[in-house]
Motif scaffolding. Structure first.
Motif, PDB file in Angstrom:
ATOM      1  N   ALA A 172      -1.956  -5.942   2.387  1.00 43.88           N
ATOM      2  CA  ALA A 172      -2.364  -4.863   3.296  1.00 43.88           C
ATOM      3  C   ALA A 172      -1.124  -4.025   3.645  1.00 43.88           C
ATOM      4  O   ALA A 172       0.009  -4.476   3.501  1.00 43.88           O
ATOM      5  CB  ALA A 172      -2.995  -5.449   4.555  1.00 43.88           C
ATOM      6  N   HIS A 173      -1.371  -2.811   4.131  1.00 45.99           N
ATOM      7  CA  HIS A 173      -0.301  -1.832   4.381  1.00 45.99           C
ATOM      8  C   HIS A 173       0.766  -2.400   5.334  1.00 45.99           C
ATOM      9  O   HIS A 173       0.477  -2.701   6.495  1.00 45.99           O
ATOM     10  CB  HIS A 173      -0.940  -0.582   4.986  1.00 45.99           C
ATOM     11  N   VAL A 211       0.884  -1.162   0.000  1.00 47.95           N
ATOM     12  CA  VAL A 211       0.000   0.000   0.000  1.00 47.95           C
ATOM     13  C   VAL A 211       0.920   1.209   0.000  1.00 47.95           C
ATOM     14  O   VAL A 211       1.800   1.326   0.831  1.00 47.95           O
ATOM     15  CB  VAL A 211      -0.925  -0.001   1.229  1.00 47.95           C
ATOM     16  N   ARG A 236       2.249  -5.281   5.221  1.00 48.39           N
ATOM     17  CA  ARG A 236       2.262  -6.735   5.436  1.00 48.39           C
ATOM     18  C   ARG A 236       2.908  -7.515   4.296  1.00 48.39           C
ATOM     19  O   ARG A 236       2.875  -8.757   4.303  1.00 48.39           O
ATOM     20  CB  ARG A 236       0.842  -7.272   5.645  1.00 48.39           C
TER      21      ARG A 236
END
Ligand SMILES: Cc1ncc(C[n+]2csc(CCOP(=O)(O)OP(=O)(O)O)c2C)c(N)n1
Lengths: 352, 249
Positions: free
Chosen positions: B68-69, B50, B71
């Motif tokens: 996801a941000h 992200v 991860r």
């Protein structure tokens, strides 16, 4: 077939391996720790992957990667850890990735305690993460049912490309019961043509993604997800009704609580009270049909939970005002006795 | 006619959304050239972050997952553990890797996950419009450090390569500035080495690239490159911080 005496957590782990689980990622937390410990022992011997992650956040995102790569994958935790996994669960649902997530619930909120509870019902059935999504939620009431539902959980996940939650509690995870691992013919499942396994000559790259910057596309994606959820609601609801044929009163309970409630129902029957038990096996989709079957003769319902009253909202939605709905719950790891529930049954009859 | 320049096969035929003067486009190209040269795009899975590079899955011509941000290293771990014979890389910004994803990158490195990390350090949060990043320099003005980053309030920039070099896990850690032909070529050689290390099964490799963000720095592209050369390298010295012993790769 051989009957083995096993702890719930370990039986679940063994069932997962037999159901073809290839990878497990988790982070230690009581009262589910026997499950990863079992898999740490067994997975390397049986060709699987076990990895202890640095957090539940990492674990669920490792699950995302492995599920996206086409593997059968599972993670497990207990309440506080499941809270941390919510980001990943939302992403898994958005990207339509199959996986199995086990929550052996303990008391909350916050750090709570390590005793059994059912207070994560809202989180499990309403979704603790962001966005319009649903996860299938299975709620076994015995170690044998736990084992049987693990196979179903993996199949349902693959059939619908959706995470499936197994919602147990500290008692179920910790108690020992005899189990049989039944041989089951493999179900026909859709091939994972969408998985990112490397292009290997494929024309277009596969992409695992939940981002749709164009609102028209995102609405379309959401509509597609809703169609899938609707199909699941129509086809996959499961429940059991006990002592229900002539019943005028019904206790509604799931998981370990249903076992105690059933003992209470038997006690009430001894007293001549016509009471039955509705035991939802899927918490989402909620088995509304179970209520339709009995509503014509039901005088009242009593919901019993190890919480301050969460599933009772689904009971009220299913009963839809056509009969009174009462609630009895214990929390914090306190578990009601059959006598306590029996008293509530007699109160319910007195009220109506 | 002799063909002297063409689109790498590992990039899709499309235009990118990157701003003029942004380093992401150049870095995409370098990664793609390396994938071409090593002939790995058919067995590579990339992980998009992200951040400004969130749409990298539209640009690389290999299988991709969007994480996801922060991860991405966890997602890459899952892919690699499930498919150990594939090539897996993450592509991450400094907010993604050194703030919200600090735990994930440290533990992927400590486990020596056999993946390659392309780390784009532009000292700012680009995608969200220029907020302070963990790599923002002392005194640097951003949307959320409008008076300049004050260490008393906001602490000090994180040097990722130096920090990871304290671990036994990583195999290859290098930092390079994206400023001129010489350094761009060096960036490519580091990237190539990083992927070769993964192919040889030698574990975790990361290349940190100091990259201009003219839009959010409020500079002309040439001035932004100058700022990387003059200011960023003072805080983030280029070099190789860890590499396998000679002859091992
Ligand atoms: C959980 C979460 N928090 C915050 C955001 C908002 N967000 C999107 S991109 C970004 C920063 C990205 O910056 P960086 O990693 O430095 O990459 P760049 O855009 O500069 O390339 C943030 C904070 C998000 N998408 N998800």
């Amino acid at each position: 077939m051989e009957k083995i005496l096993m702890k719930g957590n370990e039986a679940l782990a063994e069932a997962a391996i037999r159901a073809g689980c290839q990878c497990f990622f988790g982070y230690p937390i009581t009262p589910q720790s026997e499950l990863p410990a079992y898999l740490a022992r067994e997975m390397p011997k049986r060709g699987g992957v076990f990895l202890q992650a640095e957090s539940e956040v990492a674990a669920i995102n490792i699950v995302y990667g492995a599920a996206g790569a086409g593997a059968r994958v599972m993670t497990s935790s207990s309440s506080p850890g499941i809270s941390l996994k919510q980001e990943g669960i939302s992403y898994l649902c958005g990207a339509e990735l199959p996986c199995v997530i086990v929550n052996i619930m303990r008391g909350g909120p916050g750090l709570g305690d390590i005793q059994p509870a059912q207070s994560d019902y809202f989180q499990a059935t309403r979704g603790g993460g962001h966005g319009d999504y649903r996860t299938i939620v299975l709620a076994p009431a015995s170690v044998q049912e736990l084992v049987d539902l693990v196979y179903d959980a993996f199949d349902l996940a693959d059939m619908y490309r959706n995470p499936v939650l197994i919602l147990g509690d500290g008692i179920l995870g910790q108690m020992m019961e005899p189990v049989v691992f039944k041989e089951r013919p493999a179900r026909e499942l859709p091939p994972k043509t969408w998985a990112t396994t490397g292009k290997m000559g494929r024309q277009k790259p596969n992409v695992i993604n939940s981002l749709y910057l164009d609102p028209v596309q995102l609405e379309e994606h959401n509509r597609k997800l809703q169609r899938k959820y609707q199909e699941i609601e129509e086809k996959e609801a499961r429940w059991e009704i006990l002592n229900g044929d002539d019943a005028e009163y019904f206790v509604v309970a799931y998981g370990i609580c249903a076992r105690i409630a059933h003992a209470a129902v038997e006690m009430a029957r001894q007293e001549g009270i016509k009471v039955g038990l509705i035991r939802p096996i899927t918490l989402w989709p909620y088995p509304k049909k179970a209520f339709e079957e009995v509503l014509s003769r039901a005088k009242a319902f009593l919901t019993v939970e190890l919480s301050c009253g969460q599933m009772v909202e689904d009971v009220k939605l299913s009963v839809d005002g056509r009969a009174p709905v009462y609630f009895y719950g214990r929390t914090g790891g306190m578990v009601p006795t059959a006598e306590e529930i029996f008293r509530e049954i007699t109160k319910m009859r007195g009220h109506s | 006619m002799k063909l002297v320049f063409e689109r790498p096969k590992s990039l899709q035929l499309t235009k990118t959304h990157y701003c003029p003067g942004c380093g992401h486009g150049t870095i995409h190209r370098l990664v793609a050239e390396v994938m071409d040269e090593l002939n790995i795009k058919e067995k590579t899975i990339g992980v998009a972050p992200v951040g400004c590079a969130v749409l990298a899955y539209n640009y690389f011509d290999c299988d991709m997952q969007q994480a996801a941000h922060g991860r991405a290293p966890a997602v890459a771990t899952g892919i690699k553990r499930a498919l150990p014979d594939r090539v897996v890389f993450t592509y991450q910004g400094d907010g993604d890797l050194a703030a919200i994803g600090t735990a994930e990158i440290i533990h992927a490195a400590a486990r020596s996950e056999n993946i390659t990390v392309v780390f784009v350090n532009n000292a700012i949060y680009g995608m969200t419009g220029g907020q302070m990043a963990p790599t923002t320099l002392i005194g640097q003005r951003t949307e959320t450090s409008p008076y300049g980053r004050d260490p008393k309030l906001a602490g000090y920039p994180i040097r990722v390569c130096e920090m990871l070099a304290t671990l036994d896990g990583p195999s290859f850690l290098a930092r390079v500035e994206l400023t001129d032909v010489k350094n761009i070529n060096r960036a490519k050689s580091y990237l190539k080495k990083a992927f070769e290390i993964q192919l040889a099964g030698k574990g975790f490799s990361l290349v940190e690239i100091l990259s201009p963000c003219p839009t959010n720095w409020g500079m002309r592209p040439v001035d932004a490159v100058d700022w990387v050369r003059k200011e960023m390298v003072k805080v983030f010295p280029p070099g190789v911080f860890k590499e396998p012993k000679e002859g091992n790769v």
